[in-house]
Scaffold this motif. Structure first.
Motif, mmCIF file in Angstrom:
data_model
loop_
_atom_site.group_PDB
_atom_site.id
_atom_site.type_symbol
_atom_site.label_atom_id
_atom_site.label_comp_id
_atom_site.label_asym_id
_atom_site.label_seq_id
_atom_site.Cartn_x
_atom_site.Cartn_y
_atom_site.Cartn_z
ATOM 1 N N VAL A 112 -18.400 19.241 49.084
ATOM 2 C CA VAL A 112 -19.446 18.534 49.839
ATOM 3 C C VAL A 112 -19.140 17.027 49.853
ATOM 4 N N VAL A 113 -18.705 16.520 48.701
ATOM 5 C CA VAL A 113 -18.333 15.099 48.644
ATOM 6 C C VAL A 113 -17.186 14.829 49.626
ATOM 7 N N ALA A 125 -17.844 9.014 43.523
ATOM 8 C CA ALA A 125 -18.711 10.154 43.207
ATOM 9 C C ALA A 125 -18.568 10.476 41.726
ATOM 10 N N ALA A 126 -19.671 10.868 41.105
ATOM 11 C CA ALA A 126 -19.632 11.251 39.685
ATOM 12 C C ALA A 126 -20.668 12.348 39.441
ATOM 13 N N TRP A 127 -20.347 13.204 38.492
ATOM 14 C CA TRP A 127 -21.186 14.374 38.187
ATOM 15 C C TRP A 127 -21.665 14.256 36.744
ATOM 16 N N TYR A 128 -22.943 14.487 36.538
ATOM 17 C CA TYR A 128 -23.529 14.360 35.203
ATOM 18 C C TYR A 128 -24.432 15.571 34.926
ATOM 19 N N VAL A 129 -24.604 15.811 33.638
ATOM 20 C CA VAL A 129 -25.574 16.823 33.194
ATOM 21 C C VAL A 129 -26.438 16.162 32.109
ATOM 22 N N LEU A 130 -27.777 16.335 32.206
ATOM 23 C CA LEU A 130 -28.659 15.710 31.201
ATOM 24 C C LEU A 130 -28.561 16.460 29.874
ATOM 25 N N ASP A 131 -28.414 15.669 28.790
ATOM 26 C CA ASP A 131 -28.387 16.298 27.468
ATOM 27 C C ASP A 131 -29.814 16.460 26.932
ATOM 28 N N GLY A 154 -29.991 19.783 30.842
ATOM 29 C CA GLY A 154 -29.175 20.659 31.693
ATOM 30 C C GLY A 154 -29.293 20.342 33.172
ATOM 31 N N LEU A 155 -30.196 19.384 33.502
ATOM 32 C CA LEU A 155 -30.340 18.983 34.920
ATOM 33 C C LEU A 155 -29.006 18.452 35.434
ATOM 34 N N LYS A 156 -28.607 18.919 36.627
ATOM 35 C CA LYS A 156 -27.307 18.546 37.196
ATOM 36 C C LYS A 156 -27.510 17.433 38.220
ATOM 37 N N LEU A 157 -26.799 16.339 38.030
ATOM 38 C CA LEU A 157 -26.996 15.125 38.840
ATOM 39 C C LEU A 157 -25.694 14.728 39.522
ATOM 40 N N LEU A 158 -25.766 14.525 40.848
ATOM 41 C CA LEU A 158 -24.636 13.948 41.589
ATOM 42 C C LEU A 158 -24.981 12.526 41.979
ATOM 43 N N MET A 159 -24.106 11.589 41.645
ATOM 44 C CA MET A 159 -24.195 10.221 42.147
ATOM 45 C C MET A 159 -23.022 10.070 43.120
ATOM 46 N N VAL A 160 -23.321 9.566 44.316
ATOM 47 C CA VAL A 160 -22.260 9.480 45.320
ATOM 48 C C VAL A 160 -22.513 8.247 46.195
ATOM 49 N N SER A 161 -21.445 7.699 46.752
ATOM 50 C CA SER A 161 -21.594 6.549 47.647
ATOM 51 C C SER A 161 -21.678 7.026 49.095
ATOM 52 N N THR A 162 -21.947 6.118 49.996
ATOM 53 C CA THR A 162 -22.174 6.467 51.407
ATOM 54 C C THR A 162 -20.891 6.849 52.132
ATOM 55 N N THR A 163 -19.748 6.635 51.520
ATOM 56 C CA THR A 163 -18.478 7.046 52.128
ATOM 57 C C THR A 163 -17.854 8.222 51.382
ATOM 58 N N GLY A 164 -18.443 8.594 50.243
ATOM 59 C CA GLY A 164 -17.851 9.639 49.413
ATOM 60 C C GLY A 164 -16.660 9.139 48.611
ATOM 61 N N GLU A 165 -16.340 7.831 48.729
ATOM 62 C CA GLU A 165 -15.200 7.280 47.980
ATOM 63 C C GLU A 165 -15.501 7.229 46.494
ATOM 64 N N ASP A 202 -22.800 -4.153 43.980
ATOM 65 C CA ASP A 202 -21.861 -4.753 43.025
ATOM 66 C C ASP A 202 -21.668 -3.874 41.794
ATOM 67 N N ILE A 203 -22.152 -2.630 41.855
ATOM 68 C CA ILE A 203 -22.093 -1.830 40.628
ATOM 69 C C ILE A 203 -20.813 -1.013 40.537
ATOM 70 N N ALA A 204 -20.314 -0.900 39.312
ATOM 71 C CA ALA A 204 -19.169 -0.038 39.033
ATOM 72 C C ALA A 204 -19.638 1.211 38.291
ATOM 73 N N ASP A 205 -20.787 1.083 37.586
ATOM 74 C CA ASP A 205 -21.350 2.225 36.860
ATOM 75 C C ASP A 205 -22.613 2.681 37.583
ATOM 76 N N PRO A 206 -22.584 3.834 38.230
ATOM 77 C CA PRO A 206 -23.745 4.254 39.036
ATOM 78 C C PRO A 206 -25.001 4.471 38.194
ATOM 79 N N LEU A 207 -24.821 4.772 36.908
ATOM 80 C CA LEU A 207 -26.004 5.017 36.066
ATOM 81 C C LEU A 207 -26.833 3.744 35.869
ATOM 82 N N SER A 208 -26.235 2.602 36.192
ATOM 83 C CA SER A 208 -26.950 1.343 35.978
ATOM 84 C C SER A 208 -28.157 1.198 36.901
ATOM 85 N N ILE A 209 -28.234 2.008 37.966
ATOM 86 C CA ILE A 209 -29.406 1.894 38.849
ATOM 87 C C ILE A 209 -30.503 2.886 38.459
#
Ligand code: SF4
Length: 533
Positions: free
Chosen positions: A393-394, A370-376, A357-368, A338-345
């Motif tokens: 890749v996505v 996807a969001a890209w983040y970098v740690l500050d 500077g850590l590079k983080l990909l959050m993605v769903s099981t269909t690739g529909e 039920d999440i719209a914001d992947p960071l909530s998990i």
């Protein structure tokens, strides 16, 4: 071939007063029974249909309650033509033989058709009519040859009170809790079954909804089942869940949105499949999934690639390394949650392990999603533009998703009285089916026969001809079923040998509809007796 014929067959002995070649359609009336009408007060111009327990009294020019039988000038007829399958797909003369065609025309067509000579025609149960009460022989018991072997196919339209549809809906989106009621027009017509891999399952119809509730529940259930079986769209609501529109062979529509992709796998599987492609592009990848969310660096795939731990802390219940259950509630958002914001998990980051500077990909099981983040500097993920290499890749995840479809399987119990139309000793039919000596088809489509007792058959409605199903208002579903076997085996199991007719005689009766066999289906006689193909 002729050595094996029963003596009576070539003579078509009229032991019961019925015509030797049973007519097939309006042009050739089907006389079902000559029994006395149940009601003595029935108007003299009406006739009683005795093809099912309803026993309609039908006025001239009218049809009975199921629209399958009519009173044509005082004669009871089956309204629809019987459907014949033609094996050779290349020929282009598959056409409806007009009802008005007299038997002479049809006989000439049959003789002119080389497929008949080659036994490349199969008589299905669609439009074949029903025998009731059940001890009567099936409407068609058709002899043919297959590669020099004498075969017989027993053909009928079964009336199924015990039947249901099992529906597989390829979607991650949450449709409703398991065991929840599924409703059609407000009536309960089934329930949500166990979720399977990338699919949600429904069990619809069944004897309890057909007969165990109110009259309205039974009627709506029957209508819904008829539509589903005949490949039409059905609107359903799930208690505590979604509103869906489903149709066999089409994408499901969930809460008004047409589903596109079936997931590539669960979150853990997605990590496993794409780990090498993620590696070098991202420091951490989280594949969000309602069931099993995957975390790359903790997962065995990340360990095998010697990835540096990221220090990410995920909500939910940790199962095994890199695999988390219950990260959110089910829903229609990311990965069936039920999440719209992947960071909530994400609960947080281990400051001793994570790094700016850590590079983080959050993605769903269909690739529909996807969001890209970098740690500050505070180890807080900040949205950033996804690098092109990671974007591809996505896209690869999406490319590996199959189209989302609805699959509808008919499940029916043919182990009851229907068997008496095949043999005087019904258990023999059951046994021969279990011994794979009898091939069971529904409208020519291969039927899976469940192990164990009885004859519980399951068939994909997409492999059956269009409009294969009917109903009677008892209420019950009418479905075609055919039993094919060697003629010798039919004799041995106590078959109604005096009712066996040659295929060419059936064709000479006319009034049939000849259609191409559905391409992926094996020819129905191929599976019979195993060796006649
Ligand atoms: S419902 Fe159909 S099959 Fe049954 S008695 Fe009426 S007309 Fe005949």
């Amino acid at each position: 071939m002729n050595d094996h014929w029963p003596a009576t067959m070539s003579e078509h002995t009229k032991t019961d007063g019925l015509p030797d070649v049973m007519p097939l359609a309006l042009s050739e009336p089907v006389v079902l029974d000559k029994s006395r009408p149940r009601s003595e007060r029935m108007a003299s111009d009406k006739i009683e249909c005795n093809a099912c327990p309803v026993l309609c009294q039908i006025s001239p020019g009218k049809t009975g309650a199921c629209d399958r039988y009519a009173n044509a000038s005082g004669v009871l007829v089956r309204v629809d033509p019987v459907v014949l399958l033609r094996r050779t797909l290349e020929q282009d003369d598959a056409a409806l033989v007009p009802f008005a065609a007299r038997s002479d025309d049809s006989a000439a067509q049959a003789q002119a058709n080389p497929l008949v000579a080659q036994n490349e025609v199969f008589v299905t149960g669609i439009g074949s009519s029903t025998t009731y009460p059940d001890y009567k022989p099936a409407p068609f018991i058709v002899a043919s040859q297959r590669d020099g072997v004498d075969m017989v196919t027993v053909v009928t339209e079964g009336i199924f009170s015990y039947c249901s549809f099992k529906v597989k809906i390829d979607t991650d989106r949450w449709l409703g809790p398991e065991q929840a009621n599924v409703r059609c027009k407000g009536e309960v017509v089934g329930h949500v079954s166990t979720a399977e891999y990338g699919s949600q399952m429904l069990s619809l119809g069944g004897v309890h909804h057909l007969t165990g509730g109110s009259k309205k529940e039974g009627r709506i259930t029957c209508e819904m089942m008829l539509a589903l079986g005949n490949k039409e769209a059905v609107e359903l609501t799930i208690d505590g869940g979604s509103q869906i529109t489903i149709q066999s062979g089409k994408a499901p529509i969930v809460n008004g949105v047409e589903e596109q992709r079936m997931r590539v796998g669960c979150g853990s599987a997605t990590i496993g499949i794409f780990a090498k492609q993620f590696f070098g592009q991202a420091d951490e990848v989280v594949v969000v999934d309602d069931h099993i969310t995957g975390v790359l660096t903790q997962h065995q795939a990340g360990r095998c690639l010697d990835m540096r731990p990221s220090g990410i802390q995920i909500r939910g219940r940790k199962s095994t390394p890199g695999r988390y259950f219950q990260v959110a509630n089910p829903g229609t958002g990311w990965g069936g949650t039920d999440i719209a914001d992947p960071l909530s998990i994400i609960e947080g980051w281990d400051a001793d392990v994570a790094w700016p500077g850590l590079k983080l990909l959050m993605v769903s099981t269909t690739g529909e999603h996807a969001a890209w983040y970098v740690l500050d500097e505070q180890l807080t993920p900040q949205p950033a533009a996804m690098p092109a290499a990671m974007q591809s890749v996505v896209e690869r995840i999406g490319e590996n998703c199959e189209p989302s479809l609805t699959t509808v399987l008919f499940l029916g119990g043919a182990g009851g009285s229907l068997r008496a139309g095949v043999t005087d000793n019904p258990v023999q039919l059951t046994r021969r089916i279990k011994q794979a000596m009898v091939n069971v088809t529904c409208g020519g489509a291969p039927a899976y026969v469940w192990p164990g007792g009885g004859i519980t058959v399951m068939v994909d409605v997409m492999r059956m001809p269009d409009h294969s199903f009917g109903t009677v208002p008892t209420p019950a579903i009418v479905a075609p079923i055919e039993f094919s076997m060697r003629l010798d085996d039919y004799r041995a199991l106590g078959g109604h040998m005096d009712r066996v007719r040659r295929l060419e005689d059936v064709l000479a009766g006319g009034g049939y509809k000849l259609i191409d066999a559905i391409a992926p289906n094996p020819w129905p006689l191929q599976g019979a007796a195993g060796s006649a193909s």
